[in-house]
Design an enzyme around this catalytic site. Structure first.
Site, PDB file in Angstrom:
ATOM      1  N   THR A 238     -14.639  38.715  -0.186  1.00 29.44           N
ATOM      2  CA  THR A 238     -14.733  37.596  -1.430  1.00 29.44           C
ATOM      3  C   THR A 238     -13.686  36.382  -1.004  1.00 29.44           C
ATOM      4  O   THR A 238     -13.398  35.750  -1.904  1.00 29.44           O
ATOM      5  CB  THR A 238     -14.151  38.250  -2.717  1.00 29.44           C
ATOM      6  OG1 THR A 238     -12.882  38.833  -2.376  1.00 29.44           O
ATOM      7  CG2 THR A 238     -14.828  39.497  -3.055  1.00 29.44           C
ATOM      8  N   ARG A 240     -13.921  33.922   2.149  1.00 35.75           N
ATOM      9  CA  ARG A 240     -14.944  32.716   2.855  1.00 35.75           C
ATOM     10  C   ARG A 240     -15.786  33.487   3.967  1.00 35.75           C
ATOM     11  O   ARG A 240     -15.334  34.459   4.518  1.00 35.75           O
ATOM     12  CB  ARG A 240     -14.106  31.610   3.168  1.00 35.75           C
ATOM     13  CG  ARG A 240     -13.660  30.864   2.460  1.00 35.75           C
ATOM     14  CD  ARG A 240     -14.577  29.918   1.508  1.00 35.75           C
ATOM     15  NE  ARG A 240     -14.010  29.014   0.618  1.00 35.75           N
ATOM     16  CZ  ARG A 240     -13.816  29.137  -0.576  1.00 35.75           C
ATOM     17  NH1 ARG A 240     -14.168  30.314  -1.332  1.00 35.75           N
ATOM     18  NH2 ARG A 240     -13.361  28.082  -1.520  1.00 35.75           N
ATOM     19  N   ASP A 264     -19.623  38.609  -1.373  1.00 38.16           N
ATOM     20  CA  ASP A 264     -19.831  37.531  -2.346  1.00 38.16           C
ATOM     21  C   ASP A 264     -19.604  36.304  -1.607  1.00 38.16           C
ATOM     22  O   ASP A 264     -20.141  35.349  -2.298  1.00 38.16           O
ATOM     23  CB  ASP A 264     -18.462  37.509  -3.346  1.00 38.16           C
ATOM     24  CG  ASP A 264     -18.714  36.721  -4.221  1.00 38.16           C
ATOM     25  OD1 ASP A 264     -19.765  36.299  -5.052  1.00 38.16           O
ATOM     26  OD2 ASP A 264     -17.823  35.890  -4.813  1.00 38.16           O
ATOM     27  N   GLU A 269     -23.605  29.053   2.934  1.00 35.27           N
ATOM     28  CA  GLU A 269     -24.158  29.154   1.693  1.00 35.27           C
ATOM     29  C   GLU A 269     -25.003  27.945   1.189  1.00 35.27           C
ATOM     30  O   GLU A 269     -24.363  26.739   1.478  1.00 35.27           O
ATOM     31  CB  GLU A 269     -23.054  29.384   0.575  1.00 35.27           C
ATOM     32  CG  GLU A 269     -22.061  30.567   0.896  1.00 35.27           C
ATOM     33  CD  GLU A 269     -20.772  30.435   0.232  1.00 35.27           C
ATOM     34  OE1 GLU A 269     -20.722  29.928  -0.749  1.00 35.27           O
ATOM     35  OE2 GLU A 269     -20.178  31.708   0.207  1.00 35.27           O
ATOM     36  N   HIS A 287     -21.677  33.971  -4.511  1.00 41.89           N
ATOM     37  CA  HIS A 287     -20.205  33.397  -4.652  1.00 41.89           C
ATOM     38  C   HIS A 287     -19.950  33.162  -5.974  1.00 41.89           C
ATOM     39  O   HIS A 287     -19.621  32.010  -6.699  1.00 41.89           O
ATOM     40  CB  HIS A 287     -20.363  32.030  -3.903  1.00 41.89           C
ATOM     41  CG  HIS A 287     -18.904  31.352  -3.501  1.00 41.89           C
ATOM     42  ND1 HIS A 287     -18.607  30.805  -2.508  1.00 41.89           N
ATOM     43  CD2 HIS A 287     -17.752  31.660  -4.207  1.00 41.89           C
ATOM     44  CE1 HIS A 287     -17.255  30.246  -2.552  1.00 41.89           C
ATOM     45  NE2 HIS A 287     -16.881  30.896  -3.488  1.00 41.89           N
ATOM     46  N   ILE A 288     -19.780  34.240  -6.693  1.00 42.39           N
ATOM     47  CA  ILE A 288     -19.520  34.078  -8.226  1.00 42.39           C
ATOM     48  C   ILE A 288     -18.021  34.625  -8.457  1.00 42.39           C
ATOM     49  O   ILE A 288     -17.673  35.220  -9.408  1.00 42.39           O
ATOM     50  CB  ILE A 288     -20.535  34.837  -9.046  1.00 42.39           C
ATOM     51  CG1 ILE A 288     -20.628  36.238  -8.643  1.00 42.39           C
ATOM     52  CG2 ILE A 288     -21.929  34.124  -8.789  1.00 42.39           C
ATOM     53  CD1 ILE A 288     -21.393  37.156  -9.616  1.00 42.39           C
ATOM     54  N   GLY A 289     -16.971  34.917  -7.329  1.00 43.54           N
ATOM     55  CA  GLY A 289     -15.738  35.466  -7.544  1.00 43.54           C
ATOM     56  C   GLY A 289     -14.958  34.952  -8.963  1.00 43.54           C
ATOM     57  O   GLY A 289     -14.230  35.735  -9.667  1.00 43.54           O
ATOM     58  N   SER A 290     -15.157  33.570  -8.906  1.00 42.41           N
ATOM     59  CA  SER A 290     -14.208  32.937  -9.822  1.00 42.41           C
ATOM     60  C   SER A 290     -15.141  32.681 -11.229  1.00 42.41           C
ATOM     61  O   SER A 290     -14.675  31.833 -12.297  1.00 42.41           O
ATOM     62  CB  SER A 290     -13.323  31.771  -9.597  1.00 42.41           C
ATOM     63  OG  SER A 290     -14.557  30.693  -9.279  1.00 42.41           O
TER      64      SER A 290
HETATM   65  C1  8YV Z   1     -14.783  28.738  -6.672  1.00 36.65           C
HETATM   66  C2  8YV Z   1     -13.599  29.773  -4.887  1.00 36.65           C
HETATM   67  O1  8YV Z   1     -15.823  28.922  -7.798  1.00 36.65           O
HETATM   68  O2  8YV Z   1     -11.722  28.547  -5.752  1.00 36.65           O
HETATM   69  C3  8YV Z   1     -12.347  29.138  -4.506  1.00 36.65           C
HETATM   70  O3  8YV Z   1     -11.863  28.852  -3.747  1.00 36.65           O
HETATM   71  O4  8YV Z   1     -14.138  30.356  -3.911  1.00 36.65           O
HETATM   72  C4  8YV Z   1     -14.537  29.731  -6.043  1.00 36.65           C
HETATM   73  O5  8YV Z   1     -14.114  30.897  -6.807  1.00 36.65           O
HETATM   74  C5  8YV Z   1     -15.196  27.558  -5.842  1.00 36.65           C
HETATM   75  O6  8YV Z   1     -14.452  27.263  -4.725  1.00 36.65           O
HETATM   76  C6  8YV Z   1     -15.215  26.166  -6.903  1.00 36.65           C
HETATM   77  O7  8YV Z   1     -15.248  24.940  -6.187  1.00 36.65           O
END
Ligand code: 8YV
Length: 321
Positions: A238, A240, A264, A269, A287-290
């Site tokens: 989760t 990179r 994720d 990507e 890529h939905i971690g946040s």
């Molecule tokens: C973000 C992320 O949504 O903050 C990070 O590094 O990988 C993600 O969770 C994304 O980068 C938003 O720019």
């Protein structure tokens, strides 16, 4: 003419964040959320005092060199800053900030989802139910790997890694970690520190990647390191995509060396290595971690706190360059 600083906001941000932006800044918004090309980004930054980008905008040395001199800050809406050439920004006197802390819980949730999804074959099972491919049941049907009580190795015991450890303890997992430096015992909470990643790998029935993507960590999970994991181990990423050697991971998933992977994040990507899609033992998220309402608001406010400090002549809390 407005006396407010002009901020180029590269992507559509949450309403509450854009409302706060409008109060303090002359904000150049992107209501259609169209992706900027490098040339478009440079052109759109003309006359701007700062840029508020996401990880989707690549600030290479070339792009930074071409940014107008008016740009004093890049206040990222992200904790990861591998999309920005920090040295180039520093050399040009551009302040760079990120948004740590506020996305640790959300990202750790996704790490646990990837861990469980990979171990219990959730992607495969969901596809069977959804496509009508579920025809019967047998004791051997969809048998996966039990999570409870297993050993979890965490690479990168920063803010996210620490929350992953905390949540994994609810599954009685034994926590091991590799980090640049050892944590205070209070933060370690019994986790075993391994100064050498290669020493930790043979113990990891599960391996969660939670380190930033830097020149030191790029391609960190390669064929040699995968060979050191126990047979049937499960990898979760989760952090990179860049910290993984895709060909090595895919070969190990195909051979059965690894039981599964929960991912994720990916190299390149969203045009990910196509083999990930065809493998049954991958659990894949985009890529939905946040990606929770709470966290996305908090990320925006954190980026604005940094900009507010910069334009008030104060040091921003989250300066990375
Ligand atoms: C973000 C992320 O949504 O903050 C990070 O590094 O990988 C993600 O969770 C994304 O980068 C938003 O720019």
């Amino acid at each position: 003419m407005s006396s407010k600083p002009t901020v180029l906001v590269t992507r559509k941000l949450p309403d509450a964040v854009e409302a706060r932006l409008a109060g303090g800044y002359d904000a150049r918004l992107n209501p259609d959320d169209t992706l900027y090309t490098s040339d478009g980004l440079v052109a759109a930054a003309d006359g701007a005092d700062a840029i508020l980008p996401c990880h989707t905008e690549k600030f290479t040395a070339d792009v930074i060199a071409r940014l107008p001199a008016s740009v004093k800050a890049i206040a990222n809406f992200s904790v990861g800053v591998d999309h920005v050439d920090l040295q180039a920004a520093k050399d040009k006197g551009i302040i760079v900030t990120n948004t740590p802390d506020v996305l640790s819980d959300a990202t750790a949730e996704i790490a646990l989802l990837c861990l469980l999804g990979a171990a219990r074959r959730a992607g495969e099972g969901e596809a069977l139910v959804r496509t009508g491919g579920w025809k019967d049941w047998s004791p051997a049907f969809m048998v996966g790997t039990q999570v409870t009580g297993k050993r979890l190795g965490i690479v990168g015991m920063g803010r996210v890694g620490q929350v992953v450890a905390k949540r994994a303890r609810c599954f009685d997992m034994e926590i091991h970690y590799h980090n640049r430096s050892r944590l205070d015992p209070a933060l370690e909470a019994g986790a075993a520190f391994h100064p050498d990643l290669d020493d930790m790998l043979p113990r990891c029935q599960f391996l969660s990647l939670n380190c930033p993507n830097t020149p030191e960590t790029r391609g960190l999970l390669n064929a040699d390191r995968i060979a050191k994991l126990p047979d049937g181990a499960i990898v979760i990423n989760t952090a990179r995509g860049g910290v993984v050697d895709d060909d090595a991971l895919i070969a190990a998933l195909k051979s059965g060396k690894l039981a599964a992977a929960g991912l994720d994040v990916f190299n390149n990507e969203p045009d990910i290595h196509p083999a990930y899609r065809t493998l049954k033992n991958t659990f894949l998220l985009p890529h939905i971690g946040s990606a929770t309402r709470e966290t996305r608001d908090a990320m925006g406010f954190r980026a604005l706190d940094n900009l507010d400090a910069i334009f008030a002549g104060r040091e921003p809390n989250d300066r990375v360059a």
